[in-house]
Write an enzyme that holds these catalytic residues in place. Sequence first.
Site, PDB file in Angstrom:
ATOM      1  N   ASP A  44      -7.113  13.064  13.100  1.00 49.72           N
ATOM      2  CA  ASP A  44      -6.356  14.296  13.340  1.00 49.72           C
ATOM      3  C   ASP A  44      -6.671  15.329  12.248  1.00 49.72           C
ATOM      4  O   ASP A  44      -6.193  16.456  12.289  1.00 49.72           O
ATOM      5  CB  ASP A  44      -4.849  14.034  13.495  1.00 49.72           C
ATOM      6  CG  ASP A  44      -4.200  13.475  12.248  1.00 49.72           C
ATOM      7  OD1 ASP A  44      -4.918  13.175  11.269  1.00 49.72           O
ATOM      8  OD2 ASP A  44      -2.957  13.327  12.240  1.00 49.72           O
ATOM      9  N   SER A  45      -7.544  14.949  11.286  1.00 51.18           N
ATOM     10  CA  SER A  45      -8.118  15.918  10.353  1.00 51.18           C
ATOM     11  C   SER A  45      -8.842  17.004  11.154  1.00 51.18           C
ATOM     12  O   SER A  45      -9.100  18.098  10.642  1.00 51.18           O
ATOM     13  CB  SER A  45      -9.096  15.232   9.391  1.00 51.18           C
ATOM     14  OG  SER A  45      -9.999  14.409  10.101  1.00 51.18           O
ATOM     15  N   ASP A  83      -6.940   8.944  16.691  1.00 55.35           N
ATOM     16  CA  ASP A  83      -5.835   9.092  15.743  1.00 55.35           C
ATOM     17  C   ASP A  83      -4.606   9.660  16.449  1.00 55.35           C
ATOM     18  O   ASP A  83      -4.661  10.764  17.007  1.00 55.35           O
ATOM     19  CB  ASP A  83      -6.301  10.075  14.652  1.00 55.35           C
ATOM     20  CG  ASP A  83      -5.672   9.798  13.302  1.00 55.35           C
ATOM     21  OD1 ASP A  83      -4.852   8.868  13.211  1.00 55.35           O
ATOM     22  OD2 ASP A  83      -6.022  10.522  12.353  1.00 55.35           O
ATOM     23  N   LYS A 113      -5.238   4.735  15.809  1.00 56.10           N
ATOM     24  CA  LYS A 113      -4.758   4.637  14.418  1.00 56.10           C
ATOM     25  C   LYS A 113      -3.429   5.358  14.343  1.00 56.10           C
ATOM     26  O   LYS A 113      -3.236   6.387  14.992  1.00 56.10           O
ATOM     27  CB  LYS A 113      -5.759   5.281  13.444  1.00 56.10           C
ATOM     28  CG  LYS A 113      -5.251   5.332  11.997  1.00 56.10           C
ATOM     29  CD  LYS A 113      -6.325   5.750  11.023  1.00 56.10           C
ATOM     30  CE  LYS A 113      -6.461   7.239  10.842  1.00 56.10           C
ATOM     31  NZ  LYS A 113      -5.254   7.939  10.364  1.00 56.10           N
ATOM     32  N   GLU A 115      -0.128   6.353  11.322  1.00 57.17           N
ATOM     33  CA  GLU A 115       0.244   6.391   9.903  1.00 57.17           C
ATOM     34  C   GLU A 115       1.585   5.688   9.667  1.00 57.17           C
ATOM     35  O   GLU A 115       2.506   5.814  10.475  1.00 57.17           O
ATOM     36  CB  GLU A 115       0.340   7.850   9.424  1.00 57.17           C
ATOM     37  CG  GLU A 115      -0.983   8.572   9.489  1.00 57.17           C
ATOM     38  CD  GLU A 115      -0.920  10.005   8.947  1.00 57.17           C
ATOM     39  OE1 GLU A 115       0.147  10.431   8.447  1.00 57.17           O
ATOM     40  OE2 GLU A 115      -1.949  10.698   9.035  1.00 57.17           O
ATOM     41  N   GLU A 182      -5.395   5.527   1.800  1.00 54.03           N
ATOM     42  CA  GLU A 182      -5.797   6.886   1.397  1.00 54.03           C
ATOM     43  C   GLU A 182      -5.126   7.269   0.082  1.00 54.03           C
ATOM     44  O   GLU A 182      -3.905   7.125  -0.068  1.00 54.03           O
ATOM     45  CB  GLU A 182      -5.425   7.893   2.504  1.00 54.03           C
ATOM     46  CG  GLU A 182      -5.821   9.325   2.116  1.00 54.03           C
ATOM     47  CD  GLU A 182      -5.816  10.318   3.267  1.00 54.03           C
ATOM     48  OE1 GLU A 182      -5.614   9.925   4.433  1.00 54.03           O
ATOM     49  OE2 GLU A 182      -6.016  11.515   2.978  1.00 54.03           O
TER      50      GLU A 182
HETATM   51  O1  KIV Z   1      -7.563  12.195  10.141  1.00 50.23           O
HETATM   52  C1  KIV Z   1      -8.403  11.627   9.445  1.00 50.23           C
HETATM   53  O2  KIV Z   1      -9.570  12.045   9.342  1.00 50.23           O
HETATM   54  C2  KIV Z   1      -7.979  10.448   8.714  1.00 50.23           C
HETATM   55  C3  KIV Z   1      -8.923   9.881   7.710  1.00 50.23           C
HETATM   56  C4  KIV Z   1      -8.906  10.698   6.493  1.00 50.23           C
HETATM   57  C5  KIV Z   1      -8.640   8.460   7.424  1.00 50.23           C
HETATM   58  O3  KIV Z   1      -6.903   9.980   8.915  1.00 50.23           O
END
Ligand code: KIV
Length: 277
Positions: A44-45, A83, A113, A115, A182
């Site tokens: 989600d970056s 994510d 994924k 968090e 992280e």
């Molecule tokens: O969103 C993302 O790119 C991430 C990574 C930094 C692990 O969660």
Amino acid sequence: MRVTIGELKEMKQKGERIPMLTAYDYATAKLIDEADVPLILVGDSLGMVVLGYESTIPVTMEEMIHHTKAVVRGTKRALVVGDMPFMTYHTGTAEALHNAARFIQEGGAQAVKLEGGERVAEIVKRIVECGIPVMGHIGLTPQSVHQMGGFKVQGKTPEAAIRLLQDARALDEAGVFSIVLEAVPAPLSKLITEKVSVPTIGIGAGPGCDGQVQVISDLLGLFTDFVPKHAKQYAKLADLIRKAVSEYMAEVKEGTFPTSKQSYTMDESILAELARY
Ligand code: KIV
């Protein structure tokens, strides 16, 4: 055949380090996959490095699914992880399962994924029970940036370090296939890595993790708003792009682009006929 979660676990057991990268589009994902990177995260970056948001919080399911589909189309071998965005797995099990399933069914990802540690362990367990592999993510969890008071290193006090260790164990027990650590002090990441059965994937967590993940735009020197301490630029694409764009602009203005090489011809007789009109 794509990489499996079993193969990733074997890599940990054999002490083989696991490289992981983010990707957000077809062309980049194809290059990463061709380089044999076993794990690709549609992070989600995306919100910050592609869509220009100030944090990952505004990212929606629709945006994530759209980009996950593109990454999946560009890959043949890598295991693709989608994510789950902010508040798409917090409001109830049914909604979390529904959203996790969308990544697999619509997006074509092989895993998701999310968090959090102990507080999301029950949700993780339910998603895994439904047959969807889950990657955990603890330490600096950007979706909680406001609660954390900024993008800060985590686990520095004894209490915080113990909590991280407990979070990692809770995720391991809930059935995750790996855990992102992280912004965690390197010695603590090493300790967590030794205490859990699944591969740990570090970002700003030192060399003692089983694998490493980097945001592709940081690695390529493409994102210029800021460079995180944990990032290493293996290329400077922003400079290359600036140079290419100014050369193109100058050539268009001078009339030296396009040349005959970039132009199409046509039959002279047709042209002669057109002159009569
Ligand atoms: O969103 C993302 O790119 C991430 C990574 C930094 C692990 O969660």
